[in-house]
Design an enzyme around this catalytic site. Sequence first.
Site, PDB file in Angstrom:
ATOM      1  N   CYS A   8       0.865  -1.177   0.000  1.00 18.38           N
ATOM      2  CA  CYS A   8       0.000   0.000   0.000  1.00 18.38           C
ATOM      3  C   CYS A   8       0.903   1.228   0.000  1.00 18.38           C
ATOM      4  O   CYS A   8       2.095   1.118  -0.260  1.00 18.38           O
ATOM      5  CB  CYS A   8      -1.015  -0.012   1.139  1.00 18.38           C
ATOM      6  SG  CYS A   8      -0.336   0.065   2.778  1.00 18.38           S
ATOM      7  N   CYS A  84      -4.573  -0.341  -1.706  1.00 17.89           N
ATOM      8  CA  CYS A  84      -4.961   1.063  -1.799  1.00 17.89           C
ATOM      9  C   CYS A  84      -6.452   1.181  -2.084  1.00 17.89           C
ATOM     10  O   CYS A  84      -6.992   0.451  -2.904  1.00 17.89           O
ATOM     11  CB  CYS A  84      -4.166   1.762  -2.886  1.00 17.89           C
ATOM     12  SG  CYS A  84      -2.402   1.791  -2.554  1.00 17.89           S
ATOM     13  N   CYS A  91      -0.462   3.410  -5.348  1.00 16.49           N
ATOM     14  CA  CYS A  91      -0.031   2.014  -5.383  1.00 16.49           C
ATOM     15  C   CYS A  91       0.759   1.781  -6.661  1.00 16.49           C
ATOM     16  O   CYS A  91       0.373   2.250  -7.731  1.00 16.49           O
ATOM     17  CB  CYS A  91      -1.235   1.067  -5.340  1.00 16.49           C
ATOM     18  SG  CYS A  91      -1.720   0.659  -3.666  1.00 16.49           S
TER      19      CYS A  91
END
Length: 139
Positions: A8, A84, A91
Amino acid sequence: MKKIGFICTGNSARSQMAEGFGRYFAAKLGKQVEVYSAGSNPAGFVHPLAVRCMEEVGIDISGYRSKSLDDVPYQDLDIIITLCGNAAENCPHVPGKDVRHWGLPDPAGAEGSEEQRLDAFRKVRDEIKIRVKDLIESV
C-alpha cells in the site's frame, strides 16, 4: 515456496495487518509461504491503532516496521496484493506479475473519537482477515 507481498502507500496499517494475518494463516495451515509488506511511500511507523486492533485478535505486529519496496524482494514476489482504497493513493503498477487489487479504505484517515477511529481499523482488519485466509488457503 510462494512469496506474497502486501503493498500500500504508507505501510503503516492495511499492509501491516495483511502481513500479520498472512504469517498467522501460513503457520496455522502449514503452508510454505513467505509473506512481506511494503509501501510505495513508507510512513516510517506502524500505526498504533493497527497494532491495537491486531492484538484484539491475538496477532502481535508491534515489532513490525514500515518498509519501502526496496526493503523486500519485490521483483521475486509471486503474488502482489495492493490494498490502496482509491485513485488518490499511489499504489505501484508492476507489469508481468500476478497483481491483485483489493481496494480497501485507509483506516489511518478515519476521523472522530479514538473509539470511532478504532472501529474503522476493526472493519478493515476483519475484511483483510477474510481475504488473507482465502488467499493463503488457495496457494
